[in-house]
Scaffold this motif. Sequence first.
Motif, short mmCIF file in Angstrom:
data_model
loop_
_atom_site.label_atom_id
_atom_site.label_comp_id
_atom_site.label_asym_id
_atom_site.label_seq_id
_atom_site.Cartn_x
_atom_site.Cartn_y
_atom_site.Cartn_z
N UNK A 27 0.74 -1.25 0.11
CA UNK A 27 -0.12 0.05 -0.09
C UNK A 27 0.87 1.19 -0.05
N UNK A 28 1.93 1.14 0.62
CA UNK A 28 2.83 2.34 0.83
C UNK A 28 3.56 2.57 -0.71
N UNK A 29 3.95 1.50 -0.92
CA UNK A 29 4.66 1.55 -2.47
C UNK A 29 3.54 2.22 -3.51
N UNK A 30 2.21 1.63 -3.31
CA UNK A 30 1.36 2.25 -4.30
C UNK A 30 1.33 3.61 -4.18
N UNK A 31 0.93 4.00 -2.76
CA UNK A 31 0.71 5.53 -2.49
C UNK A 31 1.86 6.25 -2.96
N UNK A 32 3.20 5.91 -3.15
CA UNK A 32 4.21 6.63 -3.59
C UNK A 32 4.19 6.83 -4.94
N UNK A 33 3.59 5.72 -5.51
CA UNK A 33 3.58 5.83 -7.12
C UNK A 33 2.34 6.52 -7.28
N UNK A 34 1.50 7.06 -6.74
CA UNK A 34 0.10 7.89 -6.91
C UNK A 34 -1.08 7.31 -6.82
N UNK A 35 -1.23 6.05 -6.50
CA UNK A 35 -2.48 5.61 -6.14
C UNK A 35 -3.27 6.22 -4.85
N UNK A 36 -4.33 7.05 -5.48
CA UNK A 36 -5.10 7.66 -4.22
C UNK A 36 -5.98 6.79 -3.47
N UNK A 37 -6.27 5.47 -4.14
CA UNK A 37 -6.91 4.36 -3.45
C UNK A 37 -6.19 3.81 -2.28
N UNK A 38 -4.72 3.58 -2.68
CA UNK A 38 -3.86 3.40 -1.59
C UNK A 38 -3.80 4.51 -0.35
N UNK A 39 -3.60 5.59 -0.88
CA UNK A 39 -3.75 6.59 0.19
C UNK A 39 -4.86 6.55 1.18
N UNK A 40 -5.84 6.40 0.60
CA UNK A 40 -7.02 6.45 1.47
C UNK A 40 -7.39 5.14 2.36
N UNK A 41 -6.81 3.96 1.74
CA UNK A 41 -6.70 2.70 2.59
C UNK A 41 -5.77 2.82 3.80
N UNK A 42 -4.69 3.65 3.44
CA UNK A 42 -3.70 3.84 4.49
C UNK A 42 -4.35 4.80 5.36
N UNK A 43 -4.82 5.75 5.01
CA UNK A 43 -5.60 6.59 6.05
C UNK A 43 -6.61 5.90 6.92
N UNK A 44 -7.12 5.21 6.49
CA UNK A 44 -8.18 4.16 7.22
C UNK A 44 -7.54 3.38 8.26
N UNK A 45 -6.28 2.78 7.64
CA UNK A 45 -5.57 1.94 8.57
C UNK A 45 -4.98 2.71 9.82
N UNK A 46 -4.54 3.91 9.47
CA UNK A 46 -3.76 4.64 10.49
C UNK A 46 -4.91 5.71 11.40
N UNK A 47 -5.97 5.71 11.04
CA UNK A 47 -6.75 6.63 11.72
C UNK A 47 -6.77 6.46 13.26
#
Length: 76
Positions: A27-47
Amino acid sequence: FTDYFNAVKAGHPDALCNMGSNDTRYLKQAAMLGSTWAMVRLAEIYSRTYPQISQRYYKEAADRGNKKAMNYTQRG
């Protein structure tokens, strides 16, 4: 499944999100590559545990036009 594996081979960031069940590595790798879906999923995990990190992921995803993040940050 063929489209998914082609996306993985091509390195599409959203395809990386489906690799590894509870592992945030992809997820972190995908977020770094620009996946907004991954960013939102990480936000949910870290909330709960890291709300400041969660807010940063939501903000970045909203800035990039993710509807769920925009709704969360009340921009949508």
